[in-house]
Design an enzyme around this catalytic site. Structure first.
Site, mmCIF file in Angstrom:
data_model
loop_
_atom_site.group_PDB
_atom_site.id
_atom_site.type_symbol
_atom_site.label_atom_id
_atom_site.label_comp_id
_atom_site.label_asym_id
_atom_site.label_seq_id
_atom_site.Cartn_x
_atom_site.Cartn_y
_atom_site.Cartn_z
ATOM 1 C CG PHE A 164 -80.089 16.901 4.904
ATOM 2 C CD1 PHE A 164 -79.418 16.213 3.932
ATOM 3 C CD2 PHE A 164 -80.904 17.993 4.733
ATOM 4 C CE1 PHE A 164 -79.971 16.386 2.593
ATOM 5 C CE2 PHE A 164 -81.274 18.099 3.330
ATOM 6 C CZ PHE A 164 -80.777 17.601 2.214
ATOM 7 C CE1 TYR A 165 -81.389 20.924 8.579
ATOM 8 C CE2 TYR A 165 -80.710 21.845 10.730
ATOM 9 C CZ TYR A 165 -81.832 21.385 9.675
ATOM 10 O OH TYR A 165 -83.085 21.398 10.341
ATOM 11 C CB THR A 166 -73.626 22.662 5.881
ATOM 12 O OG1 THR A 166 -73.749 22.317 7.291
ATOM 13 C CG2 THR A 166 -74.507 23.936 5.632
ATOM 14 C CB ALA A 167 -72.602 17.967 3.502
ATOM 15 N N GLY A 168 -73.306 17.650 7.167
ATOM 16 C CA GLY A 168 -72.719 17.309 8.422
ATOM 17 C C GLY A 168 -71.876 18.360 8.994
#
Length: 369
Positions: free
Chosen positions: A62-66
């Site tokens: 989920f972090y920075t959209a992958g």
């Protein structure tokens, strides 16, 4: 206490650093874009952490959209350190709002998520794969059995849980034990001087069932760094806690008194408030590692020295008292005072020393002869 001193994570043989590198700000996309870092900036922090002896790296799909996983995968591959790094990633959050099975903790999404993370991380296995958040609907048995399948398939080495109720984690572990499935070795939970809620149940549960706790937000979202101050308008200072609509604007008088105590302790020790707050978390019972992030190498260098000193007992006691919150409701009955007078008023039971022999002595009130 430096980073090249490693400790076992939970009831396992996995050795990790006492400070884990959080990479939620690696990348500039998605939900975390406001404070994200470029690949070059992220790389500098990553390499500095490795140089200091650190080996425990935390990310999530989920972090920075992958992007966080993608950047990490590139950095690890280029440095040739895949076997040295203990790589953690997490799943739960939806990757496609139109697909009801593209999120949550069900088997379909778990397998889809681990495959996608393996591609982005450019590896054929993940050291620690974690459920990111309890979705409140998936049976815990399904999660545990899928973890077991992924370990047996060689796609993950260990399983963990993040942000779940203590009863859920206990159920997962006892179910795994009862059915000879892979156990859970890690709990990732928020913990700091300003948020000690997990002490109510999670810490004792983890110690009893073999789940090492990694603490996220050990600086209370930045509040414990000292860069925020009380003002007529609420929270003053530059940082994400003062953003429009931030719930952190509302702070209690107890929290401001705690901040003053922390500042005093830091002054006595010649440390920053952040170093003291981090040291307190990382050396608390049941805590295996504290997750730290950094906006750059200078900030990381300061953070990594937090464990170079031992907090004197009297100063730790000041922090404990200032940050303590009275037990609520039924939990008051489990405190030492209640246990001594209500549960077993005729006995005095203390901690067991080494070579303890089970002897019970009658308790005699002082002055009664």
């Amino acid at each position: 206490m430096s980073l090249d001193h490693y400790y076992l994570l939970g009831r396992s043989g996995l050795r990790v650093s006492r400070l884990a590198l959080g990479t939620m700000n690696f990348g500039t996309g998605g939900f975390h874009a406001a404070y994200g870092k470029t690949r070059q900036e992220s790389g500098a922090v990553f390499h500095r952490y490795l140089e200091a002896g650190g080996n425990f790296v935390d990310t999530a799909d989920f972090y920075t959209a992958g992007e966080s996983e993608t950047i990490l995968g590139d950095l690890i591959a280029e440095a040739g350190v895949r076997d040295r790094v203990v790589l953690t990633t997490k799943f739960t959050n939806s990757v496609d709002p139109k697909d009801p099975n593209a999120g949550g903790n069900g088997r379909k999404h778990m397998i889809r998520a681990v495959e996608a993370s393996l591609r982005r991380l450019r590896t054929d296995y993940i050291d620690l794969f974690m459920l990111h958040t309890w979705d409140r609907i998936t049976p815990v048995e399904e999660v545990v059995r899928t973890f077991d399948d992924l370990v047996r398939a060689g796609k993950i080495r260990y399983a963990g849980l993040s942000d779940v109720p203590s009863w859920y984690a206990a159920r997962a572990q006892t179910y795994a034990e009862a059915h000879s499935l892979e156990p859970v070795i890690n709990l990732q939970l928020p913990y700091s001087l300003i948020d000690r809620a997990i002490e109510t149940e999670h810490v004792a549960m983890g110690q009893s069932l073999g789940l090492g706790i990694t603490a996220w937000s050990p600086l209370g979202g930045g509040f414990l760094t000292g860069k925020y101050r009380h003002s007529d308008q609420g929270l003053a200072g530059e940082g994400r806690l003062t953003g429009a609509g931030s719930p952190a604007q509302a702070r209690t008088e107890r929290e401001w008194r705690l901040l003053a105590t922390l500042e005093g302790v830091a002054g006595e020790l010649g440390l920053t408030m952040a170093q003291v707050a981090l040291n307190w978390v990382a050396t608390q019972p049941g805590i295996a590692s504290a997750i730290v992030g950094a906006s750059g190498t200078e900030q990381l260098d300061t953070t990594l020295t937090a464990l170079d000193v031992e907090l004197p007992a009297e100063l730790r006691a000041q922090l404990d008292e200032a940050s303590s919150v009275p037990a609520a409701s039924v939990y008051r009955m489990f405190t030492p005072g209640y246990q001594g007078w209500l549960v077993n008023p005729g006995l005095r039971v203390g901690d067991k020393p080494a070579e303890y022999a089970p002897v019970v002595r009658n308790w005699v009130p002082e002055g009664s002869g």
